[in-house]
Write a protein that holds these residues in place. Structure first.
Motif, mmCIF file in Angstrom:
data_model
loop_
_atom_site.group_PDB
_atom_site.id
_atom_site.type_symbol
_atom_site.label_atom_id
_atom_site.label_comp_id
_atom_site.label_asym_id
_atom_site.label_seq_id
_atom_site.Cartn_x
_atom_site.Cartn_y
_atom_site.Cartn_z
ATOM 1 N N GLN A 138 0.839 -1.209 0.000
ATOM 2 C CA GLN A 138 0.000 0.000 0.000
ATOM 3 C C GLN A 138 0.873 1.257 0.000
ATOM 4 N N ILE A 139 1.946 1.208 0.780
ATOM 5 C CA ILE A 139 2.853 2.362 0.817
ATOM 6 C C ILE A 139 3.456 2.602 -0.571
ATOM 7 N N GLU A 140 3.800 1.528 -1.249
ATOM 8 C CA GLU A 140 4.382 1.666 -2.589
ATOM 9 C C GLU A 140 3.404 2.359 -3.544
ATOM 10 N N ILE A 141 2.134 1.998 -3.444
ATOM 11 C CA ILE A 141 1.141 2.630 -4.333
ATOM 12 C C ILE A 141 0.996 4.118 -4.010
ATOM 13 N N ILE A 142 1.024 4.436 -2.725
ATOM 14 C CA ILE A 142 0.920 5.857 -2.341
ATOM 15 C C ILE A 142 2.089 6.642 -2.946
ATOM 16 N N LYS A 143 3.274 6.042 -2.874
ATOM 17 C CA LYS A 143 4.449 6.725 -3.447
ATOM 18 C C LYS A 143 4.235 7.013 -4.931
ATOM 19 N N GLU A 144 3.723 6.015 -5.629
ATOM 20 C CA GLU A 144 3.505 6.209 -7.069
ATOM 21 C C GLU A 144 2.482 7.305 -7.337
ATOM 22 N N ILE A 145 1.403 7.301 -6.545
ATOM 23 C CA ILE A 145 0.369 8.317 -6.760
ATOM 24 C C ILE A 145 0.935 9.709 -6.464
ATOM 25 N N LEU A 146 1.764 9.799 -5.419
ATOM 26 C CA LEU A 146 2.407 11.074 -5.091
ATOM 27 C C LEU A 146 3.311 11.526 -6.229
ATOM 28 N N GLU A 147 4.096 10.561 -6.738
ATOM 29 C CA GLU A 147 5.014 10.899 -7.841
ATOM 30 C C GLU A 147 4.256 11.386 -9.060
ATOM 31 N N ASN A 148 3.097 10.790 -9.283
ATOM 32 C CA ASN A 148 2.308 11.198 -10.447
ATOM 33 C C ASN A 148 1.505 12.466 -10.201
ATOM 34 N N GLY A 149 1.613 12.985 -8.984
ATOM 35 C CA GLY A 149 1.009 14.281 -8.702
ATOM 36 C C GLY A 149 -0.460 14.267 -8.356
#
Length: 495
Positions: A138-149
RNA sequence: GGCAUCGUGGCCGAGUGGCUAGGCACAGCUCUGCAAAAGCUUGUACAGCGGUUCGAAUCCGCUCGAUGCCUCCA
């Protein structure tokens, strides 16, 4: 040849709002994800209907020859009481109230959940993952969503930016909502919280010092948002795009909408080809709610210990009752409806038994092959179990006619009928036969009954009706019913 | 208030433009020593109003009503 090649299945896709031919991504394989329960209290009957519906769907897909990977999660963290900042985790709250560990709450109600589902003869899913077991994903997905803005951090929490997402994507396409309408209709204007917009939802929540359920993350100690676990676990076990996602109608918005948004925001693809929603169960015409007392637990129905129904109903009868309605219709539970289903269920089961002993002839009056295809047609039309059951009763009528020697069937047709009935009744509808007791006991009972039946028939032959009626009536008082037919006397035990 | 779904014979519940859903209950008949079980037969229902159509429960509009979601819920 696999059955699915000759039985085209159409399913109602909530995303398109229409019936579509089902074509899995990988031929012969189906990936299906169904939102499971939050284990903070006893599973209630409405929950069971959803899982019963998807159990039937799982069974039918397997019957058609698909290799199905069925994932149904257990939510054991992250599900908040409400959306406000001070919203408390449901499980943590229960733990606090009962002064036990959150994982004790989870364990207790997970066991209860499995227990009840087993009574309903619901098959276990292929994988039953938990939210707490997938914090890292779940943390990994949050990181990706953050990176994608599409998300922002605020005071150790991370929120999904719905408004920004909606500029490039369609938020609300599953539930038919427009973000502008939602903003215009926002009730609570007092929200002076960390969120930029009331529609934003939590991906990660900061844990207050007293919060027991907490995990380290790049944004500090906290716990994942509810919607995220399903994205993490479905992606992990079924891939970024998979065939079927199911759940209760009430999860359509916001939960499933958020799942779509998370998937699209993290890896840019719509996650699900076919969305299926099971409809609600009402009780005496009203929504089931603990607060109003209009509520019943499965076990209270099975034991009869409740103030709503005058007698107990078995899990199989309740299951049959639910299968008599289409999964996508609202179904109302009431005493008279259950009583009607109970009778119908017994009639069906007795025909199943009679079928085994049917005499065969050189010709058939019943086109079994055509009947069988009508049953498949019903199931292929968006899993229409009520129509299937209507056809099953057609077969019941035929079985009884043949039993009465008023109709004929060939050995070949009988075998096809038996195989079909067993497939539809036991394998697809998941109804259980009446072999509940141990085999040894049932053999003894058969012997005793044989004796009593022959004694009674002797008395009847001697016109000693006082004796014969005494046997019949006392057996009836014990719940054993005698049935005189052309082929002699049989009996059934009610339970 | 917004969005959605739905309103079918005594009850439950399918059906979506013309042809029997099915279950339960009720009634008659067959069977039975009497019953029960089983079988056979009977029910022209589709919220209301208006419209489209040769034809509507089925399409369109309005009205009324119910349920769900919009805030946690399967």
């Amino acid at each position: 040849m696999q059955l699915y090649k000759s039985q085209p299945l159409k399913i109602h896709n909530s995303l398109s709002g229409s019936k579509e031919l089902f074509e899995p991504l990988n031929e012969g394989h189906v990936g299906m994800y169904v939102c499971g329960p939050t284990v903070y209290s006893n599973v209630h009957l409405g929950n069971c209907r959803t899982f019963l519906s998807f159990d039937m769907i799982f069974r039918y897909l397997r019957h058609l020859g698909y290799k199905v990977r069925y994932v149904r999660n257990i939510t054991d963290a992250g599900h908040l009481e409400d959306d406000a900042d001070e919203g408390e985790d449901k499980i943590a709250k229960k733990a606090r109230l009962e002064q036990i560990e959150p994982m004790e709450v989870v364990q207790r109600y997970t066991v209860d959940f499995h227990n009840i589902l087993q009574k309903f003869n619901i098959l276990p899913p292929s994988i039953e993952p938990t939210a707490t077991g997938h914090i890292i994903e779940q943390i990994e997905i949050i990181k990706e969503i953050l990176e994608n803005g599409f998300a922002y951090e605020a005071n150790g929490s991370v929120y999904f930016d719905v408004v920004k997402f909606n500029k490039s994507h369609a938020y609300g396409k599953l539930s038919g909502r427009k973000l502008e309408d939602m903003i215009a209709n926002t009730r609570d204007l007092t929200a002076q919280d960390e969120k930029r917009n009331p529609q934003d939802f939590a991906l990660w929540k900061r844990a207050e010092p007293q919060h027991i359920m907490r995990w380290p993350s790049p944004w500090g100690d906290g716990f994942p948002g509810w919607h995220l676990e399903c994205t993490a676990m479905s992606t992990k076990y079924l891939g970024k795009t998979f065939d079927i996602h199911g759940g209760g109608m009430d999860l359509k918005f916001p939960h499933h909408e958020c799942e779509i948004a998370q998937a699209e925001a993290s890896y840019g693809k719509s996650p699900v080809n076919y969305w299926l929603h099971a409809n609600m169960l009402t009780l005496n015409g009203k929504k089931m709610a603990k607060s109003t007392g209009n509520n019943i637990l499965p076990n209270e129905i099975f034991t009869g210990e409740n103030n709503i129904f005058s007698k107990p109903f078995s899990p199989a009868v309740v299951r049959f009752f639910m299968m008599q309605a289409h999964y996508s219709s609202i179904l109302d539970l009431s005493e008279s409806a259950l009583l009607a289903s109970e009778k119908g269920y017994h009639r069906l089961m007795e025909a199943m038994e009679a079928l085994e002993w049917l005499n065969t002839s050189s010709s058939s009056d019943f086109d079994v092959a055509a009947w069988r295809q009508k049953c498949y047609d019903a199931m292929n039309d968006d899993f229409n179990t009520p129509i299937l059951i209507a056809h099953l009763f057609e077969a019941v009528k035929q079985i009884n006619l043949i039993k009465e020697r008023k109709s004929d069937i060939t050995q070949e047709d009988k075998e096809l009928l038996q195989a079909s009935m067993q497939a539809f009744v036991y394998d697809l509808l998941g109804l259980e036969g009446k072999t509940a007791g141990g085999a040894a006991d049932s053999n003894k009972l058969d012997g005793v009954m044989e004796l009593l039946i022959s004694l009674r028939n002797e008395a009847r032959a001697n016109r000693d009706f006082a004796t014969s009626d005494r046997i019949r009536d006392q057996l009836a008082a014990l719940g054993i019913q005698l049935k005189d037919g052309k082929e002699g006397t049989s009996f059934s035990v009610s339970g």
